[in-house]
Design an enzyme around this catalytic site. Structure first.
Site, PDB file in Angstrom:
ATOM      1  N   ASN A   7      -8.044  51.296 -18.518  1.00 26.80           N
ATOM      2  CA  ASN A   7      -8.242  52.719 -18.570  1.00 26.80           C
ATOM      3  C   ASN A   7      -7.892  52.910 -20.104  1.00 26.80           C
ATOM      4  O   ASN A   7      -6.694  53.008 -20.425  1.00 26.80           O
ATOM      5  CB  ASN A   7      -7.521  53.341 -17.673  1.00 26.80           C
ATOM      6  CG  ASN A   7      -7.716  54.925 -17.826  1.00 26.80           C
ATOM      7  OD1 ASN A   7      -8.394  55.441 -18.749  1.00 26.80           O
ATOM      8  ND2 ASN A   7      -7.238  55.696 -17.131  1.00 26.80           N
ATOM      9  N   LYS A  14      -4.136  52.063 -20.510  1.00 28.38           N
ATOM     10  CA  LYS A  14      -3.128  51.847 -19.202  1.00 28.38           C
ATOM     11  C   LYS A  14      -3.864  50.486 -18.339  1.00 28.38           C
ATOM     12  O   LYS A  14      -5.176  50.662 -18.282  1.00 28.38           O
ATOM     13  CB  LYS A  14      -3.414  53.248 -18.296  1.00 28.38           C
ATOM     14  CG  LYS A  14      -2.277  54.255 -18.493  1.00 28.38           C
ATOM     15  CD  LYS A  14      -2.279  55.034 -17.070  1.00 28.38           C
ATOM     16  CE  LYS A  14      -3.167  56.121 -17.250  1.00 28.38           C
ATOM     17  NZ  LYS A  14      -2.673  57.311 -16.153  1.00 28.38           N
ATOM     18  N   ARG A  92     -12.322  52.177 -16.322  1.00 25.04           N
ATOM     19  CA  ARG A  92     -12.612  53.308 -16.036  1.00 25.04           C
ATOM     20  C   ARG A  92     -13.360  53.875 -17.327  1.00 25.04           C
ATOM     21  O   ARG A  92     -13.199  53.696 -18.579  1.00 25.04           O
ATOM     22  CB  ARG A  92     -11.363  53.911 -16.012  1.00 25.04           C
ATOM     23  CG  ARG A  92     -11.688  55.597 -15.883  1.00 25.04           C
ATOM     24  CD  ARG A  92     -10.447  56.359 -15.916  1.00 25.04           C
ATOM     25  NE  ARG A  92     -10.535  57.954 -15.629  1.00 25.04           N
ATOM     26  CZ  ARG A  92     -10.053  58.870 -16.230  1.00 25.04           C
ATOM     27  NH1 ARG A  92      -9.094  58.579 -17.056  1.00 25.04           N
ATOM     28  NH2 ARG A  92     -10.177  60.268 -16.110  1.00 25.04           N
ATOM     29  N   HIS A 181     -12.975  62.937 -12.619  1.00 23.83           N
ATOM     30  CA  HIS A 181     -12.035  62.659 -11.601  1.00 23.83           C
ATOM     31  C   HIS A 181     -12.874  62.167 -10.308  1.00 23.83           C
ATOM     32  O   HIS A 181     -12.176  62.209  -9.277  1.00 23.83           O
ATOM     33  CB  HIS A 181     -11.182  63.780 -11.205  1.00 23.83           C
ATOM     34  CG  HIS A 181     -10.197  64.333 -12.309  1.00 23.83           C
ATOM     35  ND1 HIS A 181      -9.763  65.823 -12.437  1.00 23.83           N
ATOM     36  CD2 HIS A 181      -9.580  63.771 -13.478  1.00 23.83           C
ATOM     37  CE1 HIS A 181      -9.023  65.788 -13.311  1.00 23.83           C
ATOM     38  NE2 HIS A 181      -8.733  64.634 -14.056  1.00 23.83           N
ATOM     39  N   LEU A 210      -4.626  67.865  -8.853  1.00 26.35           N
ATOM     40  CA  LEU A 210      -3.753  68.511  -9.757  1.00 26.35           C
ATOM     41  C   LEU A 210      -2.956  67.719 -10.735  1.00 26.35           C
ATOM     42  O   LEU A 210      -1.812  67.499 -10.246  1.00 26.35           O
ATOM     43  CB  LEU A 210      -3.021  69.622  -9.100  1.00 26.35           C
ATOM     44  CG  LEU A 210      -3.841  70.389  -8.062  1.00 26.35           C
ATOM     45  CD1 LEU A 210      -2.831  71.621  -7.145  1.00 26.35           C
ATOM     46  CD2 LEU A 210      -4.936  71.334  -8.830  1.00 26.35           C
ATOM     47  N   GLY A 213      -5.076  66.893 -16.070  1.00 22.32           N
ATOM     48  CA  GLY A 213      -6.165  67.418 -16.074  1.00 22.32           C
ATOM     49  C   GLY A 213      -6.101  67.836 -14.582  1.00 22.32           C
ATOM     50  O   GLY A 213      -5.664  67.421 -13.835  1.00 22.32           O
ATOM     51  N   ARG A 242      -5.689  72.635 -21.123  1.00 20.62           N
ATOM     52  CA  ARG A 242      -7.073  72.991 -21.039  1.00 20.62           C
ATOM     53  C   ARG A 242      -7.251  74.388 -20.610  1.00 20.62           C
ATOM     54  O   ARG A 242      -6.447  74.618 -19.195  1.00 20.62           O
ATOM     55  CB  ARG A 242      -7.955  72.037 -20.432  1.00 20.62           C
ATOM     56  CG  ARG A 242      -7.984  70.724 -21.349  1.00 20.62           C
ATOM     57  CD  ARG A 242      -9.264  69.945 -20.471  1.00 20.62           C
ATOM     58  NE  ARG A 242      -9.148  68.632 -20.748  1.00 20.62           N
ATOM     59  CZ  ARG A 242      -9.220  67.545 -20.016  1.00 20.62           C
ATOM     60  NH1 ARG A 242      -9.193  67.844 -18.540  1.00 20.62           N
ATOM     61  NH2 ARG A 242      -8.871  66.245 -20.425  1.00 20.62           N
ATOM     62  N   GLU A 385      -6.425  55.647  -8.256  1.00 21.50           N
ATOM     63  CA  GLU A 385      -7.707  55.411  -9.172  1.00 21.50           C
ATOM     64  C   GLU A 385      -7.933  53.854  -9.789  1.00 21.50           C
ATOM     65  O   GLU A 385      -8.993  53.360  -9.506  1.00 21.50           O
ATOM     66  CB  GLU A 385      -7.880  56.232 -10.364  1.00 21.50           C
ATOM     67  CG  GLU A 385      -8.040  57.597 -10.116  1.00 21.50           C
ATOM     68  CD  GLU A 385      -7.760  58.950 -11.136  1.00 21.50           C
ATOM     69  OE1 GLU A 385      -6.601  58.816 -11.445  1.00 21.50           O
ATOM     70  OE2 GLU A 385      -8.640  59.318 -11.788  1.00 21.50           O
TER      71      GLU A 385
HETATM   72  P1  ADP Z   1      -3.015  62.670 -15.663  1.00 24.39           P
HETATM   73  O1  ADP Z   1      -3.275  61.501 -15.037  1.00 24.39           O
HETATM   74  O2  ADP Z   1      -3.833  63.725 -15.673  1.00 24.39           O
HETATM   75  O3  ADP Z   1      -2.177  62.408 -17.036  1.00 24.39           O
HETATM   76  P2  ADP Z   1      -0.874  63.003 -13.676  1.00 24.39           P
HETATM   77  O4  ADP Z   1      -1.741  63.059 -12.381  1.00 24.39           O
HETATM   78  O5  ADP Z   1      -0.162  61.794 -13.843  1.00 24.39           O
HETATM   79  O6  ADP Z   1      -1.675  63.518 -14.759  1.00 24.39           O
HETATM   80  O7  ADP Z   1       0.154  64.116 -13.438  1.00 24.39           O
HETATM   81  C1  ADP Z   1       0.816  64.520 -14.495  1.00 24.39           C
HETATM   82  C2  ADP Z   1       1.378  65.920 -14.496  1.00 24.39           C
HETATM   83  O8  ADP Z   1       2.049  65.813 -13.179  1.00 24.39           O
HETATM   84  C3  ADP Z   1       2.717  66.093 -15.394  1.00 24.39           C
HETATM   85  O9  ADP Z   1       2.351  66.705 -16.654  1.00 24.39           O
HETATM   86  C4  ADP Z   1       3.460  67.083 -14.650  1.00 24.39           C
HETATM   87  O10 ADP Z   1       3.125  68.389 -14.644  1.00 24.39           O
HETATM   88  C5  ADP Z   1       3.277  66.934 -13.149  1.00 24.39           C
HETATM   89  N1  ADP Z   1       4.265  66.286 -12.329  1.00 24.39           N
HETATM   90  C6  ADP Z   1       4.566  64.914 -12.376  1.00 24.39           C
HETATM   91  N2  ADP Z   1       6.011  64.708 -11.776  1.00 24.39           N
HETATM   92  C7  ADP Z   1       6.212  65.910 -11.116  1.00 24.39           C
HETATM   93  C8  ADP Z   1       7.233  66.413 -10.397  1.00 24.39           C
HETATM   94  N3  ADP Z   1       8.075  65.511  -9.819  1.00 24.39           N
HETATM   95  N4  ADP Z   1       7.299  67.807 -10.143  1.00 24.39           N
HETATM   96  C9  ADP Z   1       6.464  68.547 -10.667  1.00 24.39           C
HETATM   97  N5  ADP Z   1       5.366  68.186 -11.241  1.00 24.39           N
HETATM   98  C10 ADP Z   1       5.363  66.907 -11.839  1.00 24.39           C
END
Ligand code: ADP
Length: 398
Positions: A7, A14, A92, A181, A210, A213, A242, A385
Site C-alpha cells: 500500500n 505499508k 492497493r 474504502h 471510522l 479517513g 478532512r 484490507e
Molecule cells: P487510517 O487507516 O485511515 O490511517 P485507522 O483506521 O488506522 O486510520 O485509524 C486511525 C485512527 O484511529 C487514529 O487517528 C485514532 O483517531 C483512532 N484510534 C486508534 N486507536 C484508538 C483508540 N484506542 N481509541 C480511540 N481512537 C483510536
C-alpha cells in the site's frame, strides 16, 4: 502460499507478507518519510517478523530505494521473496475511475491507465503507480494484481452516484460519486453476513468505517447502494483532517475573500479541517484527553463529528427500509466505545439498542454489541484490507 501486499502512499509504504488462506501474517512493516533528508540514525523502516522487530535507519530517497531496503529486511529476517515462494503481489490502488472495477492483473497498459487516473486522485494514484513500478522491477517473475478502493461502489444506483450538476460537464470530466474504502466495506460486510447467518442476499447493512479517513455505506444483499465518499475521499463524514460535507459555496467564498487558490483550498479541506481543524488534534485519543480537560473546541469537534455520523445513519436506514446490522470498523470504530454509544443513542424506537457492557469490553475480535432484544444487530468488526487484497490477488492469479 504467501502474498505480499503493498500500500504505497505519497511518502510511505505499508506492506504485509501473509498467507491468504490461513490469514497468518509472516511479516509486516512501514516505510515512512520517503524523500525527506534525515539524520542517519532516524528509523525509516519498522519491519516486524515472527515477533521480532528489524529497523532500517537513514534517508530513503524514493519508493524504489524503500522497497529495496524492505527486501533486504525480509532477507535478514529469513523470508525468501523470490519467485517460487511468492504467489502474487497485491497492490492497493485508490482510484479505478470508470475503468477498473475488479481486481486486475497488472501489465504495462494497466499501469499507464492507473497513472492516467491521477487526474481524479492526484494525492493517491501517482504514489500507487510508483510502488507498482518498483515492485515490478524487483519481482519481474511474480504476478502483480491491482485492487481498487473504488471497485465495490462501481455498481451504485444512478440516483446515488450522480451529482446534480450540468450533465455534459459531469460526463466530460468524470464527475460522479465513486466511493472509497471499498475493500474494507466489502470485507467487513462479508464478515457480518457470516456472523448474522442465513442468506447473505437478504441482509441489509450499514457499515461505518471510522479511521483517520471515514466513510459510511448502505449495502443491500452484498451490493453497495450508497456511500458517503464521492468523486474524491473528501465528501461525507467528518474525518481526522478532512471536512467531509460542506457547502461548495465555501470554496468560492474563500477564494474571493481569503485569497486562497485551488491548492490552498485543497490543503485546507483535506489536511487542516475535520477534527484537527476544529480542535488542533486529529487522533481521537488526543481529542478525548482534551475533552476530559474541559477543552470546549474539542467538545464541539466531537459533537459535529457525531452529528454528521447520525445524519448518515438516518439517511441509510431510510434508503434501506429495513436494516439488519450496523457495524463499526477501523481505528475509531473498533476502539472508541463512546463514539459507538453516541452514534446510536436514543434509537430504541427504531429497533437499535447498544449493550453498554458489551460495548465497553475491550477485544480485537469481531463481536456483537447490541442487546439481545435489539432488532437491528450492532457489531464491531476489525477490518483487514491486506487480507482482502491478498485473497483477491490469489483468486485472480489462480
Ligand atoms: P487510517 O487507516 O485511515 O490511517 P485507522 O483506521 O488506522 O486510520 O485509524 C486511525 C485512527 O484511529 C487514529 O487517528 C485514532 O483517531 C483512532 N484510534 C486508534 N486507536 C484508538 C483508540 N484506542 N481509541 C480511540 N481512537 C483510536
Amino acid at each position: 502460499m504467501q502474498v505480499l501486499v503493498i500500500n504505497s502512499g505519497s511518502s510511505s509504504i505499508k506492506y504485509q507478507l501473509l498467507n491468504p488462506v490461513s490469514a497468518t501474517v509472516m511479516a509486516s512493516g512501514l516505510v515512512s518519510r520517503i524523500g525527506e533528508e534525515l539524520p542517519d540514525d532516524t528509523v525509516t523502516i519498522e519491519h516486524h517478523s515472527d515477533g521480532k522487530q528489524f529497523d532500517h535507519t537513514g534517508t530513503i530517497a524514493d519508493h524504489a530505494e524503500g522497497l529495496r531496503a524492505v527486501f533486504g529486511l525480509f532477507e535478514r529476517s529469513g523470508h525468501d521473496l523470490t519467485g517460487a515462494h511468492l504467489s502474487a503481489v497485491g497492490h492497493r490502488v485508490v482510484h479505478g475511475g470508470e475503468v477498473f472495477y475488479e481486481p486486475t492483473l497488472i501489465t504495462d497498459e494497466v499501469v499507464a491507465a492507473i497513472d492516467a487516473l491521477s487526474m481524479l486522485a492526484p494525492l493517491h494514484n501517482p504514489a500507487n503507480v510508483t510502488g507498482i513500478r518498483s515492485a515490478r522491477e524487483m519481482l519481474p517473475d511474480v504476478p502483480q494484481v491491482a485492487v481498487f478502493d473504488t471497485a465495490f461502489f462501481h455498481g451504485l444506483p444512478d440516483a446515488a452516484k450522480t451529482y446534480a450538476i450540468d450533465a455534459e460537464i459531469a460526463a466530460a470530466h468524470g464527475v460522479r460519486r465513486y466511493g472509497f474504502h471499498g475493500t474494507s466495506h466489502e470485507y467487513v460486510s462479508g464478515r457480518v453476513s457470516q456472523l448474522l447467518g442465513g442468506d447473505p442476499a437478504t441482509h441489509n447493512q450499514i457499515v461505518l468505517h471510522l479511521g483517520n479517513g471515514a466513510s459510511a455505506s448502505a449495502i443491500r444483499g452484498g451490493r453497495a447502494i450508497d456511500t458517503s465518499m464521492g468523486l474524491t475521499p473528501l465528501e461525507g463524514l467528518v474525518m481526522g483532517t478532512r471536512s467531509g460535507d460542506i457547502d461548495p459555496g465555501i470554496a468560492m467564498h474563500l477564494a474571493r475573500t481569503a485569497g486562497l487558490n485551488v491548492d490552498g483550498i485543497d490543503e485546507l479541506l483535506n489536511r487542516n479541517s475535520g477534527i484537527k481543524g476544529m480542535s488542533g488534534v486529529n487522533d481521537f485519543r488526543a481529542l478525548f484527553a482534551k475533552i476530559d480537560a474541559g477543552d470546549r473546541a474539542a467538545r464541539l469537534a466531537y459533537d459535529v463529528y457525531i452529528h454528521r455520523l447520525r445524519h448518515y445513519i438516518g439517511a441509510y436506514m431510510v434508503d434501506l427500509g429495513r436494516v439488519d446490522a450496523i457495524t463499526f470498523t477501523a481505528g475509531v470504530g473498533e476502539n472508541s466505545a463512546p463514539v459507538r454509544i453516541d452514534a446510536l443513542a436514543g434509537l430504541q424506537r427504531f429497533g437499535i439498542e447498544v449493550d453498554q457492557t458489551a460495548n465497553n469490553a475491550k477485544s480485537q475480535e469481531a463481536r456483537f454489541i447490541s442487546t439481545p432484544d435489539s432488532a437491528v444487530k450492532v457489531l464491531v468488526v476489525p477490518t483487514d484490507e491486506e487480507l482482502a487484497i491478498a485473497r483477491a490477488a490469489t483468486a485472480l492469479v489462480r
